[in-house]
Design an enzyme around this catalytic site. Structure first.
Site, PDB file in Angstrom:
ATOM      1  N   LYS A 116       0.861  -1.188   0.000  1.00  0.00           N
ATOM      2  CA  LYS A 116       0.000   0.000   0.000  1.00  0.00           C
ATOM      3  C   LYS A 116       0.897   1.237   0.000  1.00  0.00           C
ATOM      4  O   LYS A 116       1.469   1.606   1.026  1.00  0.00           O
ATOM      5  CB  LYS A 116      -0.914   0.015   1.220  1.00  0.00           C
ATOM      6  CG  LYS A 116      -1.855   1.206   1.246  1.00  0.00           C
ATOM      7  CD  LYS A 116      -2.888   1.065   2.341  1.00  0.00           C
ATOM      8  CE  LYS A 116      -3.907   2.184   2.298  1.00  0.00           C
ATOM      9  NZ  LYS A 116      -3.354   3.516   2.544  1.00  0.00           N
ATOM     10  N   ARG A 137      -8.300  12.269  -6.442  1.00  0.00           N
ATOM     11  CA  ARG A 137      -9.423  11.543  -5.865  1.00  0.00           C
ATOM     12  C   ARG A 137     -10.498  12.516  -5.360  1.00  0.00           C
ATOM     13  O   ARG A 137     -11.682  12.243  -5.461  1.00  0.00           O
ATOM     14  CB  ARG A 137      -8.901  10.687  -4.710  1.00  0.00           C
ATOM     15  CG  ARG A 137      -9.958   9.977  -3.954  1.00  0.00           C
ATOM     16  CD  ARG A 137      -9.333   9.002  -2.963  1.00  0.00           C
ATOM     17  NE  ARG A 137     -10.362   8.276  -2.266  1.00  0.00           N
ATOM     18  CZ  ARG A 137     -10.904   8.666  -1.126  1.00  0.00           C
ATOM     19  NH1 ARG A 137     -10.499   9.786  -0.568  1.00  0.00           N
ATOM     20  NH2 ARG A 137     -11.849   7.956  -0.548  1.00  0.00           N
ATOM     21  N   CYS A 410      11.163  39.748  15.536  1.00  0.00           N
ATOM     22  CA  CYS A 410      12.198  38.760  15.244  1.00  0.00           C
ATOM     23  C   CYS A 410      13.002  38.485  16.516  1.00  0.00           C
ATOM     24  O   CYS A 410      13.491  39.424  17.147  1.00  0.00           O
ATOM     25  CB  CYS A 410      13.113  39.275  14.142  1.00  0.00           C
ATOM     26  SG  CYS A 410      14.560  38.243  13.901  1.00  0.00           S
ATOM     27  N   CYS A 428      11.047  37.506   9.007  1.00  0.00           N
ATOM     28  CA  CYS A 428      11.673  38.737   9.454  1.00  0.00           C
ATOM     29  C   CYS A 428      12.061  39.463   8.173  1.00  0.00           C
ATOM     30  O   CYS A 428      12.761  38.920   7.332  1.00  0.00           O
ATOM     31  CB  CYS A 428      12.901  38.424  10.302  1.00  0.00           C
ATOM     32  SG  CYS A 428      13.983  39.838  10.505  1.00  0.00           S
TER      33      CYS A 428
HETATM   34  S1  IVH Z   1      -7.143  -0.425  -3.958  1.00  0.00           S
HETATM   35  C1  IVH Z   1     -11.544  -0.154  -3.704  1.00  0.00           C
HETATM   36  N1  IVH Z   1      -4.550  -0.867  -3.913  1.00  0.00           N
HETATM   37  O1  IVH Z   1      -5.021   3.521  -0.460  1.00  0.00           O
HETATM   38  C2  IVH Z   1     -10.094  -0.288  -3.706  1.00  0.00           C
HETATM   39  N2  IVH Z   1      -5.371   1.148  -2.976  1.00  0.00           N
HETATM   40  O2  IVH Z   1      -7.905   3.858   1.252  1.00  0.00           O
HETATM   41  C3  IVH Z   1      -9.425   0.992  -3.686  1.00  0.00           C
HETATM   42  N3  IVH Z   1      -3.636   2.650  -2.122  1.00  0.00           N
HETATM   43  O3  IVH Z   1      -6.083   6.328  -1.513  1.00  0.00           O
HETATM   44  C4  IVH Z   1      -8.005   1.057  -3.635  1.00  0.00           C
HETATM   45  N4  IVH Z   1      -1.910   1.364  -2.630  1.00  0.00           N
HETATM   46  O4  IVH Z   1      -5.089   5.079  -3.547  1.00  0.00           O
HETATM   47  C5  IVH Z   1      -5.544  -0.027  -3.579  1.00  0.00           C
HETATM   48  N5  IVH Z   1      -2.281  -1.348  -3.957  1.00  0.00           N
HETATM   49  C6  IVH Z   1      -3.268  -0.526  -3.639  1.00  0.00           C
HETATM   50  C7  IVH Z   1      -3.036   0.714  -3.014  1.00  0.00           C
HETATM   51  C8  IVH Z   1      -4.119   1.527  -2.687  1.00  0.00           C
HETATM   52  C9  IVH Z   1      -2.303   2.520  -2.101  1.00  0.00           C
HETATM   53  C10 IVH Z   1      -4.384   3.821  -1.635  1.00  0.00           C
HETATM   54  C11 IVH Z   1      -5.521   4.252  -2.526  1.00  0.00           C
HETATM   55  C12 IVH Z   1      -6.437   4.982  -1.592  1.00  0.00           C
HETATM   56  C13 IVH Z   1      -6.166   4.323  -0.279  1.00  0.00           C
HETATM   57  C14 IVH Z   1      -7.335   3.446   0.090  1.00  0.00           C
END
Ligand code: IVH
Length: 670
Positions: A116, A137, A410, A428
């Protein structure tokens, strides 16, 4: 050349450029040198200039160059961009698995586990293979149209690669734009050197960079993107998430190679742990793993909750955080007058480093956190930079906790502090403020600037406090006798300093520019300017428009440089420097014959004994080559000094040529 001949040539060049850009930015495995790529690129540019009617939006030349916007338009997402539920321990993950197995009436579920990325989510829309719209988003339903900015990200295809694979009529993909950590670190080092506040963390700078109204500013940032999911698709079908990722790859998107199909929750948890172990060594930040049901049919059956899918979950890793107490808050004055509130804390270890100071950034941030002196706070190290305060533990607030009042004056010179319209920082305004002057002199004398040996912090402090130095040009009028009057200054050391100052009188143009401490002009930008203008006179004459013509110069730099040289006081300092005997060795434009390192990348590692790192990099750049900080397949030579470690090992692993300092000097011709 006839238009039809031009068309044929243009088509050929675009195809090749797209292919090589894909090899470089997506596969990280280039087949040609940067110089060769640049040559083709310039050829295409020249042809398109001659035949403007042949320019198309997916031409590689169209990644930058769009005009700044007044504001972003709104884009409605065809399918809302929902977020994910979080899990924080194995128990919660097993609950997730159990719920799903019950719902889907299965004994075991096939998952896909993906890193993630801690970046910023965007959506890309392709119409008949052509990148049409890119957006943030936003609130999940509507976002901002940032198409022009996304086009500057080289790993995003402007047109889907086809080959044997079908191109859908409409394809919406989603993914994460991120700021690679090494580049982020470098950016912050440059910002600090140029007297600007550091960015909070890579995620903020990724989203900040994407939300610039001028795409030229975005283009200056080496953003990257991994694609990880789908929006609406018309004209193509996938059966599984894995198949989708594989197909994305074939269309030319960058896919995270660490994603893995796992049978059952145990395998998924094992891969989560493996990614956790890798986390520290990854070149980008991840804050968890995403565990998704692999089959789209099963995803469909599991369905959605209001704001998140039932078929996926984010399993978070622990942040590098600690709690400690704030003992006091100091207002620190930087070289350009920026006042930064800094929390002084009980020292604690965070991720292996002892931390006793953390930045509070600015007044708004103090307000947002609601932080008070005496508070117990959670701090974290973000992307390897200055630690920051994340939140206040209010239940631990002592009765005598005090509010921090932002100084109206300052803390160093006592002049009024102002907060300029549209800026978060207080400044400053007094350009002769000793704090600014001291920082300015320290910068001026530093190794990469005028390199005045022995002119340390304590000495600068005295020189400024005693009024001996009112601008850095005054350094060149100091005498041994005046210096000898200072505290703890023996005659011998006074002479050493006078000698060091004398030695610094002869300076290259880029170092001189860097030494002036112009806002937004770090070491690299100074080199760019020196190379472009060749002489101080030409640089002083350049207006914003002229500066903007330089590829690497954005509006911020252009504005700052031209303003610097319009300021009478600064021009007077420059004159006085000359009067003091400073001689700028103006950079002769390098001759083509000397470009023997064109297209070659060097990495210097270990304790260099024959030259400084900076000097070595200069030697490479003067000969048309590139010096890089890390070893990859793209590296041509690793120059190893004594004690070289992991970079040397990596070079051997990759079969990159390793040479000694002497061999390097021989190549240079010295
Ligand atoms: S799937 C419905 N896969 O995490 C599924 N999200 O809360 C939606 N994110 O801002 C997302 N890595 O952009 C997915 N491998 C990954 C991800 C990922 C990062 C982010 C996503 C979103 C947040 C989800």
């Amino acid at each position: 050349m006839t238009p039809s001949q031009a068309q044929t040539e243009i088509d050929k060049l675009r195809k090749e450029l797209n292919y090589h850009s894909y090899r470089y930015y997506v596969l990280d495995d280039p087949e040609i040198s940067d110089a060769e790529y640049d040559r083709m690129f310039r050829k295409l540019q020249a042809l398109e200039e001659k035949f403007p009617e042949l320019v198309t939006p997916d031409s590689p030349t169209q990644r930058v160059g769009a005009a700044p916007l007044e504001e972003f338009e709104t884009v409605t997402h065809t399918i809302p961009m929902v977020s994910l539920d979080n899990a924080f321990d194995d128990g919660e993950m097993r609950d997730f698995d159990q719920r799903l197995r019950k719902l889907l009436e299965l004994d075991e579920i096939e998952y896909i586990v993906e890193p993630k990325l801690d970046g910023t989510a965007v959506e890309l829309v392709y119409e008949n293979g052509l990148f049409a719209v890119g957006s943030t988003r936003g609130d999940g339903f509507t976002g901002e149209n940032i198409t022009q900015n996304l086009k500057t990200i080289k790993s995003i295809p402007l047109r889907l690669m086809s080959g044997k694979i079908k191109i859908p009529e409409r394809l919406e993909v989603r993914g994460e734009v991120f700021y690679p950590l090494a580049a982020f670190k470098k950016l912050n080092e440059q910002r600090l050197k140029a007297g600007e506040p550091a960015f909070i963390n890579p995620r903020n700078s990724a989203s900040g960079s994407l939300r610039q109204l001028d795409p030229k500013l975005t283009a200056e940032r080496p953003l990257d993107m991994y694609v990880h999911s789908l929006g609406q698709v018309i004209g193509y079908e996938f059966k599984t998430q894995w198949e989708a990722l594989e197909t994305f790859k074939k269309w030319g998107f960058k896919i995270n190679p660490l994603s893995k199909v796992c049978r059952g929750i145990d395998e998924a948890l094992a891969h989560y742990r493996k990614l956790g172990e890798l986390r520290e060594s990854l070149p980008y930040e991840i804050d968890g793993s995403v565990v998704k049901v692999n089959s789209f049919a099963l995803q469909q059956r599991a369905g959605m909750r209001t704001r998140s899918p039932r078929w996926a979950i984010a399993y978070k890793y622990e942040a590098q955080q600690e709690t400690t107490q704030i003992l006091s808050i100091e207002a620190q004055v930087g070289r350009t007058g920026t006042i930064t509130p800094v929390a002084i804390m009980h020292p604690v270890m965070v991720g292996g480093v002892t931390v006793s100071r953390a930045t509070l950034h600015n007044e708004d941030e103090i307000e947002r956190l609601g932080v008070m002196i005496g508070d117990t706070v959670v701090i974290q190290r973000a992307g390897d930079v200055i630690p920051e305060v994340v939140k206040v533990i209010e239940s631990k607030r002592p009765k005598d906790a005090k509010k921090f009042k932002f100084p109206k004056k300052c803390p160093v010179c006592g002049e009024p502090v102002v907060r300029l319209e549209g800026e978060a920082a207080h400044r400053c305004q007094n350009i002769s403020c000793p704090a600014q002057l001291k920082e300015g002199v320290r910068h001026f004398a530093s190794k990469l600037a005028m390199n005045i040996d022995g002119l340390g912090e304590k000495l600068i402090e005295q020189l400024v406090d005693k009024g001996l130095v009112k601008s850095f040009a005054d350094l060149y009028f100091l005498t041994k006798d005046k210096l000898a009057e200072l505290e703890r200054m023996a005659e011998k050391s006074a002479q050493n300093i006078i000698d060091a100052i004398a030695k610094s009188r002869e300076v290259t143009f880029d170092r001189f520019i860097y030494a002036l401490g112009i806002r937004h002009v770090g070491e690299h930008m100074a080199r760019v300017l020196a190379k472009e203008f060749g002489s101080l006179q030409a640089l002083i004459k350049a207006d914003e428009e002229r500066l903007m013509q330089i590829h690497e110069v954005g509006p911020q730099v252009a504005e700052s440089v031209s303003r610097f040289f319009r300021e009478k006081k600064n021009l007077a300092t420059v004159e006085r420097l000359k009067k003091g005997g400073v001689k700028i060795r103006e950079a002769a434009k390098p001759k083509a014959a000397d470009q023997k390192f064109a297209g070659k990348t060097f990495v210097f590692t270990g304790a260099l004994e024959k030259f400084t790192r900076d000097g070595a990099e200069r030697m490479v750049e003067e000969r048309g080559g590139r010096a890089s900080g890390s070893v990859s397949k793209k590296t041509d030579y690793v120059v190893a000094g004594p004690g070289a470690g992991s970079k040397l090992e990596k070079a051997r692993e990759l079969g990159v040529a390793v040479i000694s300092e002497d061999e390097f000097l021989k190549m240079v011709g010295k």
